[in-house]
Design a protein around this motif. Structure first.
Motif, PDB file in Angstrom:
ATOM      1  N   VAL A   1      31.232 -11.583   5.342  1.00 58.93           N
ATOM      2  CA  VAL A   1      30.405 -12.774   5.188  1.00 58.93           C
ATOM      3  C   VAL A   1      29.907 -13.205   6.559  1.00 58.93           C
ATOM      4  CG1 VAL A   1      30.322 -15.146   4.381  1.00 58.93           C
ATOM      5  CG2 VAL A   1      31.766 -13.493   3.221  1.00 58.93           C
ATOM      6  N   GLU A   2      28.598 -13.279   6.693  1.00 65.55           N
ATOM      7  CA  GLU A   2      28.050 -13.701   7.975  1.00 65.55           C
ATOM      8  C   GLU A   2      28.146 -15.211   8.107  1.00 65.55           C
ATOM      9  OE1 GLU A   2      24.126 -12.172   8.500  1.00 65.55           O
ATOM     10  OE2 GLU A   2      24.819 -10.188   7.885  1.00 65.55           O
ATOM     11  N   PRO A   3      28.368 -15.690   9.306  1.00 68.66           N
ATOM     12  CA  PRO A   3      28.524 -17.132   9.496  1.00 68.66           C
ATOM     13  C   PRO A   3      27.200 -17.850   9.348  1.00 68.66           C
ATOM     14  CG  PRO A   3      28.497 -16.019  11.597  1.00 68.66           C
ATOM     15  CD  PRO A   3      28.461 -14.944  10.566  1.00 68.66           C
ATOM     16  N   GLU A   4      27.281 -19.105   8.958  1.00 67.56           N
ATOM     17  CA  GLU A   4      26.086 -19.921   8.814  1.00 67.56           C
ATOM     18  C   GLU A   4      25.604 -20.440  10.163  1.00 67.56           C
ATOM     19  OE1 GLU A   4      24.314 -21.373   5.736  1.00 67.56           O
ATOM     20  OE2 GLU A   4      24.870 -19.280   5.614  1.00 67.56           O
ATOM     21  N   THR A   5      26.554 -20.841  10.994  1.00 64.95           N
ATOM     22  CA  THR A   5      26.177 -21.412  12.283  1.00 64.95           C
ATOM     23  C   THR A   5      26.804 -20.589  13.410  1.00 64.95           C
ATOM     24  OG1 THR A   5      28.074 -22.860  12.077  1.00 64.95           O
ATOM     25  CG2 THR A   5      25.956 -23.786  11.487  1.00 64.95           C
ATOM     26  N   ASP A   6      26.380 -20.844  14.612  1.00 65.82           N
ATOM     27  CA  ASP A   6      26.871 -20.056  15.742  1.00 65.82           C
ATOM     28  C   ASP A   6      28.337 -20.321  16.054  1.00 65.82           C
ATOM     29  OD1 ASP A   6      24.426 -18.973  15.933  1.00 65.82           O
ATOM     30  OD2 ASP A   6      23.682 -20.391  17.417  1.00 65.82           O
ATOM     31  N   GLU A   7      28.781 -21.542  15.720  1.00 64.15           N
ATOM     32  CA  GLU A   7      30.188 -21.862  16.058  1.00 64.15           C
ATOM     33  C   GLU A   7      31.160 -21.089  15.184  1.00 64.15           C
ATOM     34  OE1 GLU A   7      28.637 -25.653  15.066  1.00 64.15           O
ATOM     35  OE2 GLU A   7      27.306 -24.363  16.222  1.00 64.15           O
ATOM     36  N   GLN A   8      30.723 -20.769  13.962  1.00 65.43           N
ATOM     37  CA  GLN A   8      31.648 -20.072  13.066  1.00 65.43           C
ATOM     38  C   GLN A   8      31.628 -18.578  13.370  1.00 65.43           C
ATOM     39  OE1 GLN A   8      29.763 -21.287   9.527  1.00 65.43           O
ATOM     40  NE2 GLN A   8      30.954 -23.166   9.303  1.00 65.43           N
ATOM     41  N   SER A   9      32.724 -17.913  13.010  1.00 62.98           N
ATOM     42  CA  SER A   9      32.724 -16.466  13.195  1.00 62.98           C
ATOM     43  C   SER A   9      32.696 -15.799  11.832  1.00 62.98           C
ATOM     44  CB  SER A   9      33.972 -16.040  13.961  1.00 62.98           C
ATOM     45  OG  SER A   9      35.110 -16.489  13.277  1.00 62.98           O
ATOM     46  N   GLU A  10      32.270 -14.553  11.815  1.00 63.07           N
ATOM     47  CA  GLU A  10      32.177 -13.879  10.524  1.00 63.07           C
ATOM     48  C   GLU A  10      33.572 -13.535  10.004  1.00 63.07           C
ATOM     49  OE1 GLU A  10      29.695 -10.593  11.442  1.00 63.07           O
ATOM     50  OE2 GLU A  10      31.357  -9.346  12.084  1.00 63.07           O
ATOM     51  N   TYR A  11      33.695 -13.415   8.707  1.00 62.49           N
ATOM     52  CA  TYR A  11      34.986 -13.108   8.122  1.00 62.49           C
ATOM     53  C   TYR A  11      34.818 -12.240   6.889  1.00 62.49           C
ATOM     54  CZ  TYR A  11      33.829 -17.093   5.129  1.00 62.49           C
ATOM     55  OH  TYR A  11      33.202 -17.950   4.264  1.00 62.49           O
ATOM     56  N   VAL A  12      35.979 -11.761   6.407  1.00 61.61           N
ATOM     57  CA  VAL A  12      35.943 -10.798   5.322  1.00 61.61           C
ATOM     58  C   VAL A  12      36.574 -11.416   4.079  1.00 61.61           C
ATOM     59  CG1 VAL A  12      37.038  -8.661   4.574  1.00 61.61           C
ATOM     60  CG2 VAL A  12      35.964  -8.779   6.806  1.00 61.61           C
ATOM     61  N   ILE A  13      35.963 -11.182   2.911  1.00 62.42           N
ATOM     62  CA  ILE A  13      36.584 -11.683   1.683  1.00 62.42           C
ATOM     63  C   ILE A  13      36.774 -10.541   0.688  1.00 62.42           C
ATOM     64  CG2 ILE A  13      35.742 -14.057   1.787  1.00 62.42           C
ATOM     65  CD1 ILE A  13      33.493 -13.056  -0.184  1.00 62.42           C
ATOM     66  N   ASP A  14      37.664 -10.740  -0.237  1.00 60.60           N
ATOM     67  CA  ASP A  14      37.825  -9.810  -1.354  1.00 60.60           C
ATOM     68  C   ASP A  14      37.246 -10.472  -2.591  1.00 60.60           C
ATOM     69  OD1 ASP A  14      39.095  -8.143   0.303  1.00 60.60           O
ATOM     70  OD2 ASP A  14      41.124  -8.512  -0.468  1.00 60.60           O
ATOM     71  N   LEU A  15      36.590  -9.677  -3.412  1.00 61.56           N
ATOM     72  CA  LEU A  15      36.089 -10.212  -4.676  1.00 61.56           C
ATOM     73  C   LEU A  15      36.991  -9.701  -5.793  1.00 61.56           C
ATOM     74  CD1 LEU A  15      32.248  -9.586  -4.230  1.00 61.56           C
ATOM     75  CD2 LEU A  15      33.545 -11.614  -3.638  1.00 61.56           C
ATOM     76  N   ASP A  16      37.815 -10.586  -6.338  1.00 59.30           N
ATOM     77  CA  ASP A  16      38.706 -10.185  -7.426  1.00 59.30           C
ATOM     78  C   ASP A  16      37.928 -10.107  -8.722  1.00 59.30           C
ATOM     79  OD1 ASP A  16      40.935 -10.133  -5.791  1.00 59.30           O
ATOM     80  OD2 ASP A  16      41.168 -12.310  -5.956  1.00 59.30           O
ATOM     81  N   LYS A  17      38.450  -9.287  -9.610  1.00 56.61           N
ATOM     82  CA  LYS A  17      37.809  -9.144 -10.914  1.00 56.61           C
ATOM     83  C   LYS A  17      37.782 -10.510 -11.620  1.00 56.61           C
ATOM     84  CE  LYS A  17      37.911  -6.101 -14.918  1.00 56.61           C
ATOM     85  NZ  LYS A  17      37.762  -7.086 -15.983  1.00 56.61           N
ATOM     86  N   ASP A  18      36.641 -10.795 -12.262  1.00 55.07           N
ATOM     87  CA  ASP A  18      36.460 -12.027 -13.035  1.00 55.07           C
ATOM     88  C   ASP A  18      36.405 -13.305 -12.212  1.00 55.07           C
ATOM     89  OD1 ASP A  18      36.129 -10.868 -15.470  1.00 55.07           O
ATOM     90  OD2 ASP A  18      38.273 -10.814 -15.910  1.00 55.07           O
ATOM     91  N   SER A  19      36.425 -13.181 -10.894  1.00 53.73           N
ATOM     92  CA  SER A  19      36.273 -14.402 -10.115  1.00 53.73           C
ATOM     93  C   SER A  19      34.773 -14.688  -9.961  1.00 53.73           C
ATOM     94  CB  SER A  19      36.931 -14.257  -8.754  1.00 53.73           C
ATOM     95  OG  SER A  19      36.333 -13.199  -8.044  1.00 53.73           O
ATOM     96  N   GLN A  20      34.447 -15.921  -9.602  1.00 53.03           N
ATOM     97  CA  GLN A  20      33.039 -16.312  -9.459  1.00 53.03           C
ATOM     98  C   GLN A  20      32.788 -16.810  -8.054  1.00 53.03           C
ATOM     99  OE1 GLN A  20      31.960 -17.638 -13.883  1.00 53.03           O
ATOM    100  NE2 GLN A  20      33.038 -19.186 -12.758  1.00 53.03           N
ATOM    101  N   HIS A  21      31.631 -16.532  -7.548  1.00 54.94           N
ATOM    102  CA  HIS A  21      31.348 -16.867  -6.155  1.00 54.94           C
ATOM    103  C   HIS A  21      29.932 -17.379  -5.979  1.00 54.94           C
ATOM    104  CE1 HIS A  21      34.981 -14.662  -4.803  1.00 54.94           C
ATOM    105  NE2 HIS A  21      34.729 -13.963  -5.896  1.00 54.94           N
TER     106      HIS A  21
END
Lengths: 271, 185
Positions: free
Chosen positions: A232-252
């Protein structure tokens, strides 16, 4: 081109219909859902068996064809294509196989409905279903046309740069439409304004002036197959990018760009 | 997606009816239905159930969760927890609305059910507004929204996503080259 193909399809139906009225046939069971249904080989037979009230109703009723399963799974495919197309900012790959299959079934059903009397309960149920499916189909095709009209230079550019073997995002009919739309727009711009301009200003690059699909748009999605390590790319410069898992049947809720390949592969669906 | 389209999707869901007519199995494009026998329960999609009900050809059996006690539990749980609790049906709101509008005489304590579902809905929408607000404030790039139903997402969805797009455009246009350029006259 489109009409011709329809005609051919209808003729084919007429042929199979004729064959079937001559010979009795038996089925153990048949698969009812949209796409599988077309792909299995003797599909005309199957299709004919599914029609109602005609002389060729199968003698052995299908064992495994409960409405629930058949319905939900079968239409899940076309319903999902519809919803994905509705929610995605860019034009998705054309699902012409499903579209053709659905059209074929609708035509067939309508042919049969013509032969029945009006007030019959059975016929009216069938008619209602046909209307519902027709609605989904036209809504799907319309949302595609809307996108083609909006982004035509980009759509055509993508089609041009497509490598051999890569599936086209346009159906042949849509491609013809897009080309014509492009030619008409160019001719219109020329006739109305450009030819009255000084010679050095007479060129216009449609690719530059027509806005591109906004791939940064946020979309809602539901996960069908578990995915790991989505960046996931950050929205602003202060934030850093991070990684997420998408579980089955979850909503995002996430940017379309991040998960575009997953929509194409069918691992997630847009809602 | 419009509310009517979400309702359209909900109408594809199965529901049990007790018909008062008899009819052989019918072969719809989407699957088989029936056979229908007077007095014997059978599953049909909601759109057909409502149509038959309007023609007074059947009695609708409300889904199991459409029950005052169960709904009271759900409402309490929804009020007590900060996150969204799972709903008994992904189309609970549409089901309630359609069934109560067209088949209220087949559902015991219809008015109480209407109020309970509405309360649950209001609680959930309030939560949704709050979380949307904090999502925007913190400029998050990703949010997880488990247990939200399609109808709930679509009440705020289009507005929220468009707002986010606009904010994104404004922000990205600001960054390169500072802001003073076009303001100088």
């Amino acid at each position: 081109m489109w009409v011709k193909r329809q005609e051919r399809m209808l003729l084919e139906h007429a042929d199979t219909a004729r064959k079937h009225t001559q010979q009795p046939h038996y089925y153990d069971c048949y698969c009812l859902n949209g796409i599988q249904f077309l792909k299995s080989t003797p599909h005309h037979q199957q299709q004919y068996g599914r029609l109602f009230g005609c002389a060729t109703t199968p003698r052995i009723l299908p064992i495994s064809a409960s409405y629930n399963l058949g319905h939900l799974q079968g239409f899940a495919v076309s319903f999902q294509a519809w919803m994905n197309e509705k929610f995605s900012p860019e034009l998705l790959e054309s699902k012409s196989e499903i579209v053709e299959c659905v059209i074929e079934q609708l035509e067939h059903m309508e042919e049969n409905l013509k032969r029945t009397k009006g007030g019959d309960l059975k016929a009216s149920i069938h008619r209602m279903e046909v209307e519902r499916i027709r609605y989904v189909l036209s809504s799907y095709l319309r949302s595609r046309i809307r996108k083609i009209e909006k982004y035509f230079p980009h759509v055509l550019e993508k089609e041009k740069t497509r490598t051999e073997g890569e599936p086209s995002i346009l159906s042949p009919e849509e491609f013809a439409f897009a080309k014509e739309y492009m030619a008409n727009t160019e001719a219109h711009l020329k006739n109305v304004a450009l030819k009255h301009m000084p010679p050095n200003l007479q060129k216009v690059d449609l690719l530059k002036i027509v806005p591109e699909p906004n791939l940064d748009a946020f979309v809602f999605l539901r996960v069908k197959e578990k995915q790991e390590n989505i960046l996931v790319e950050p929205e602003t410069d202060e934030q850093s990018e991070y990684v997420i898992d998408l579980d089955k049947d979850s909503q995002h809720l996430i940017r379309y760009k991040t998960i575009a390949p997953l929509v194409a592969s069918g691992a997630v669906k847009l809602i | 997606m419009e509310a009517s389209e979400v309702e359209f999707l909900a109408e594809q869901e199965p529901v049990t009816i007790i018909p008062n007519f008899s009819l052989d199995r019918i072969y719809l494009i989407g699957g088989d239905l029936g056979p229908f026998n007077p007095g014997l329960p059978v599953q049909v999609p909601l759109w057909l159930a409502i149509n038959l009900k309007q023609r007074q050809k059947c009695r609708l059996i409300p889904p199991e969760w459409m029950d005052v006690e169960k709904l009271e539990q759900i409402r309490e749980q929804e009020r007590n927890e900060a996150t969204f609790t799972p709903m008994p049906s992904p189309y609970y709101m549409e089901f309630t609305k359609l069934l109560l509008n067209y088949a209220a005489d087949n559902i015991p304590k219809a008015d109480e059910i209407r109020t309970l579902v509405k309360d649950t809905w209001d609680t959930r929408i309030a939560k949704l507004r709050l979380s949307a607000d904090s999502f925007v404030r913190q400029q998050e790039a990703h949010a997880r929204l488990d247990n939200l139903t399609l109808m709930e997402i679509n009440t705020t969805g289009p507005f929220l996503t468009q707002a986010l797009d606009h904010m994104y455009k404004l922000r990205t246009n600001l960054q390169p080259g500072g802001s003073a350029q076009s303001q100088d006259f």
